[in-house]
Enzyme design. Structure first.
Site, short mmCIF file in Angstrom:
data_model
loop_
_atom_site.label_atom_id
_atom_site.label_comp_id
_atom_site.label_asym_id
_atom_site.label_seq_id
_atom_site.Cartn_x
_atom_site.Cartn_y
_atom_site.Cartn_z
N ASN A 122 -33.75 -22.03 -89.32
CA ASN A 122 -34.90 -23.32 -88.61
C ASN A 122 -33.88 -24.21 -87.66
O ASN A 122 -32.46 -24.38 -87.82
CB ASN A 122 -35.21 -24.10 -89.69
CG ASN A 122 -36.46 -23.43 -90.46
OD1 ASN A 122 -37.35 -22.99 -89.57
ND2 ASN A 122 -36.52 -23.27 -91.73
N HIS A 142 -43.06 -23.38 -86.48
CA HIS A 142 -42.98 -23.48 -87.88
C HIS A 142 -42.61 -24.95 -88.31
O HIS A 142 -41.28 -25.42 -88.21
CB HIS A 142 -41.83 -22.63 -88.17
CG HIS A 142 -41.66 -22.54 -89.81
ND1 HIS A 142 -42.50 -22.47 -90.90
CD2 HIS A 142 -40.39 -22.46 -90.41
CE1 HIS A 142 -41.94 -22.54 -91.95
NE2 HIS A 142 -40.82 -22.31 -91.94
N VAL A 163 -31.54 -17.13 -98.56
CA VAL A 163 -32.23 -16.59 -97.92
C VAL A 163 -31.83 -15.11 -97.55
O VAL A 163 -32.58 -14.01 -97.99
CB VAL A 163 -32.75 -17.12 -96.54
CG1 VAL A 163 -33.82 -16.26 -95.95
CG2 VAL A 163 -33.64 -18.57 -97.07
N GLY A 173 -26.42 -16.50 -97.59
CA GLY A 173 -26.87 -17.41 -98.47
C GLY A 173 -28.08 -17.29 -99.33
O GLY A 173 -28.24 -16.01 -99.46
N1 APR Z 1 -21.78 -16.92 -89.23
C1 APR Z 1 -22.40 -16.36 -90.50
N2 APR Z 1 -23.00 -17.03 -91.60
C2 APR Z 1 -22.87 -18.48 -91.32
C3 APR Z 1 -22.31 -19.12 -90.40
C4 APR Z 1 -21.85 -18.52 -89.16
N3 APR Z 1 -21.42 -18.99 -88.15
N4 APR Z 1 -22.39 -20.59 -90.40
C5 APR Z 1 -23.08 -20.76 -91.86
N5 APR Z 1 -23.36 -19.52 -92.54
C6 APR Z 1 -23.90 -19.20 -93.65
C7 APR Z 1 -23.40 -20.04 -94.58
O1 APR Z 1 -21.73 -19.70 -95.02
C8 APR Z 1 -24.38 -19.79 -95.76
O2 APR Z 1 -24.03 -18.73 -96.68
O3 APR Z 1 -25.21 -19.08 -93.58
C9 APR Z 1 -25.66 -19.33 -94.86
C10 APR Z 1 -26.83 -20.08 -95.10
O4 APR Z 1 -27.14 -20.21 -96.43
P1 APR Z 1 -27.67 -21.28 -97.41
O5 APR Z 1 -27.11 -22.49 -97.28
O6 APR Z 1 -27.89 -20.81 -98.69
O7 APR Z 1 -29.08 -21.47 -96.51
P2 APR Z 1 -30.38 -20.65 -97.00
O8 APR Z 1 -31.28 -21.32 -97.84
O9 APR Z 1 -30.32 -19.33 -96.89
O10 APR Z 1 -31.33 -20.99 -95.34
C11 APR Z 1 -30.65 -20.43 -94.06
O11 APR Z 1 -32.88 -20.13 -93.40
O12 APR Z 1 -35.19 -20.68 -93.99
C12 APR Z 1 -33.89 -20.93 -93.09
O13 APR Z 1 -33.97 -23.59 -93.17
C13 APR Z 1 -33.23 -22.28 -93.47
O14 APR Z 1 -31.93 -22.66 -91.63
C14 APR Z 1 -31.91 -22.31 -93.00
C15 APR Z 1 -31.64 -20.62 -93.06
#
Ligand code: APR
Length: 335
Positions: free
Chosen positions: A131, A195, A24, A22
Site C-alpha cells: 500500500n 484501495h 501478508v 512478512g
Molecule cells: N525488500 C524485501 N522485503 C522488504 C523490503 C525490501 N526492500 N523492505 C521491507 N521488506 C519486508 C520486511 O522485512 C517485512 O518482512 O517486507 C515485509 C513486510 O511485512 P509486514 O511488516 O509483516 O507487513 P504486512 O502486514 O505483510 O504488509 C505488507 O502489504 O497489505 C499491504 O499495507 C500492507 O504495505 C503493506 C504490505
C-alpha cells in the site's frame, strides 16, 4: 534395485516469488503451497527469516499433503524464471495512519524490489499488494521498464496488476452476509476504484444468489455497510494495534494467483492499467478484469450511473496526486 532421483525429463513446476516475507507474504506463501498451486520463493531483506519460514512450511508438507518446494532467500537470483511475482514488501499501517502515510517509504521499496525482480523474471506476471496499492502498482509498472519497450501499454496491462478489489469486495460481501445472516458463499459484490477511503462499492451489482441487495436491505443499512467496507482495513488496524490485516489480503491475492496459474478466467476487480476505459487514461485503478494464464485478458466496462462514474473519477484523481508525489523518488532510485 537402484533408484536415481534425477529425471532425464525436464518438467516445469509453476513458480511464484513472494517479495516481502512478512504477515501478508508468508501467509500467501502458505496458501499457495497448501493449495498445491506452485513452488514458492519467499524473499525478504531480513537475513535468515525467509529461510526459517520456508523450512517451517516445508516441514508441514507431509501433514498438509502437498509436494511444493518453498525456498526462503534474500537473494533475487533465487527468484529466476518465476511465472508470477507478488510484491508485498513494505510497511503496513499503524493505528491512525492512512494508506497514503506509507507513500514515500513504500515507493522506494517497491521500485527497488521490482527492478531487481524483473531482472530475473522478465516474463513474469506482477501482482502488487503493498500500500497505497494503486500508486505502488503504477510505480512497479514504471520500474519494470515495460512502458519504454511497449509504449502502447499492451504488455503492461496484461502483466502488471494490483490486488485490492478482491479484498474490498470480500469485505463488502462479509458485511452483507453478516447483516442478512446468510452464507457468505451466496453473496457476490464488486468494489471498484482505489484501495482506500475513496473506493467505490457498487450496491447495484451486489447480490445474494442473484437477488440484488437493494431488494433485501434498506438504503440506510446499505450505506452503513458501504462505509464499513471503506473503513475495513482501518477497523482491523485499530483492533490489532500492531500491523494490519493479512489473512484476507493473502486469500485475495491467492485467488488472483490461482485464476492466472489455472487459467480460470475469473472476473475479478483488479487494479489495472487503463487506456480510455471508464474515461480514464495512464492510471492503475480497480476495475473488473478477466484473469487467465496471460494475466489480464480483458478489462470489462460496466455501465455506471453518473454518481458512480464521478466517484470513480474522484478516486482516480487522488491516485494521480499521489503518483505525482512519488516521481522524485522514482527518478532517484532509477539514477
Ligand atoms: N525488500 C524485501 N522485503 C522488504 C523490503 C525490501 N526492500 N523492505 C521491507 N521488506 C519486508 C520486511 O522485512 C517485512 O518482512 O517486507 C515485509 C513486510 O511485512 P509486514 O511488516 O509483516 O507487513 P504486512 O502486514 O505483510 O504488509 C505488507 O502489504 O497489505 C499491504 O499495507 C500492507 O504495505 C503493506 C504490505
Amino acid at each position: 534395485m537402484s533408484y536415481s532421483p534425477s529425471s532425464p525429463i525436464m518438467c516445469h513446476s509453476p513458480r511464484v516469488t513472494v517479495v516481502g516475507a512478512g504477515k501478508v507474504g508468508s501467509t500467501l506463501a502458505q496458501r499457495i503451497a497448501e493449495k498445491n498451486l506452485a513452488d514458492v520463493v519467499l524473499l525478504d531483506i531480513v537475513e535468515g527469516m525467509p529461510r526459517g519460514l520456508a523450512l517451517d512450511l516445508m516441514e508441514a508438507r507431509g501433514i498438509e499433503l502437498h509436494n511444493r518446494r518453498i525456498i526462503g532467500t534474500t537473494d533475487y537470483a533465487d527468484t529466476y524464471g518465476s511465472d508470477i511475482v507478488v510484491i508485498t514488501a513494505g510497511f503496513p499501517r499503524k493505528p491512525g495512519m492512512t494508506r497514503d502515510d506509507l507513500l514515500l517509504t513504500n515507493a522506494k521499496i517497491v521500485v527497488e524490489a521490482t527492478k531487481k525482480a524483473i531482472t530475473y523474471s522478465p516474463d513474469a506476471i506482477y501482482i502488487v499488494v503493498t500500500n497505497p496499492l494503486d500508486v505502488m502498482t503504477y510505480l512497479a509498472w514504471q520500474a519494470t521498464g515495460l512502458a519504454r519497450v511497449d509504449p502502447e501499454g499492451l504488455v503492461a496491462r496484461r502483466r502488471i496488476m494490483g490486488m485490492a478489489g478482491v479484498l474490498d469486495s470480500a469485505r463488502f460481501e462479509t458485511f452483507i452476509a453478516m447483516e442478512l445472516g446468510v452464507c457468505p458463499l451466496d453473496v457476490k459484490a464488486m468494489v471498484l476504484g482505489s484501495h482506500g477511503d475513496l473506493m467505490v462499492p457498487l450496491p447495484r451489482y451486489a447480490t445474494v444468489n442473484g437477488i440484488p441487495i437493494t431488494e433485501l436491505l434498506d438504503v440506510v443499512t446499505i450505506e452503513r455497510l458501504v462505509q464499513r467496507t471503506r473503513n475495513g482495513g482501518a477497523e482491523i488496524v485499530e483492533l490489532m494495534q500492531t500491523g494490519g490485516a493479512f489473512y484476507a489480503p493473502a486469500s485475495s491475492t491467492c485467488m488472483m494467483v490461482e485464476s492466472i496459474l489455472l487459467n480460470q478466467s475469473r472476473l475479478l476487480p483488479v487494479a489495472a492499467y487503463l487506456q480510455g476505459e471508464y474515461g480514464l487514461n495512464d492510471i492503475f485503478i480497480g476495475v473488473p478484469c478477466r484473469l487467465g494464464c496471460g494475466g489480464i485478458e480483458k478489462v470489462v466496462e460496466l455501465q455506471l450511473t453518473d454518481a458512480e462514474r464521478d466517484a470513480l473519477h474522484t478516486s482516480a484523481q487522488a491516485v494521480r496526486k499521489s503518483i505525482a508525489r512519488t516521481q522524485e523518488i522514482f527518478a532517484a532510485v532509477s539514477r
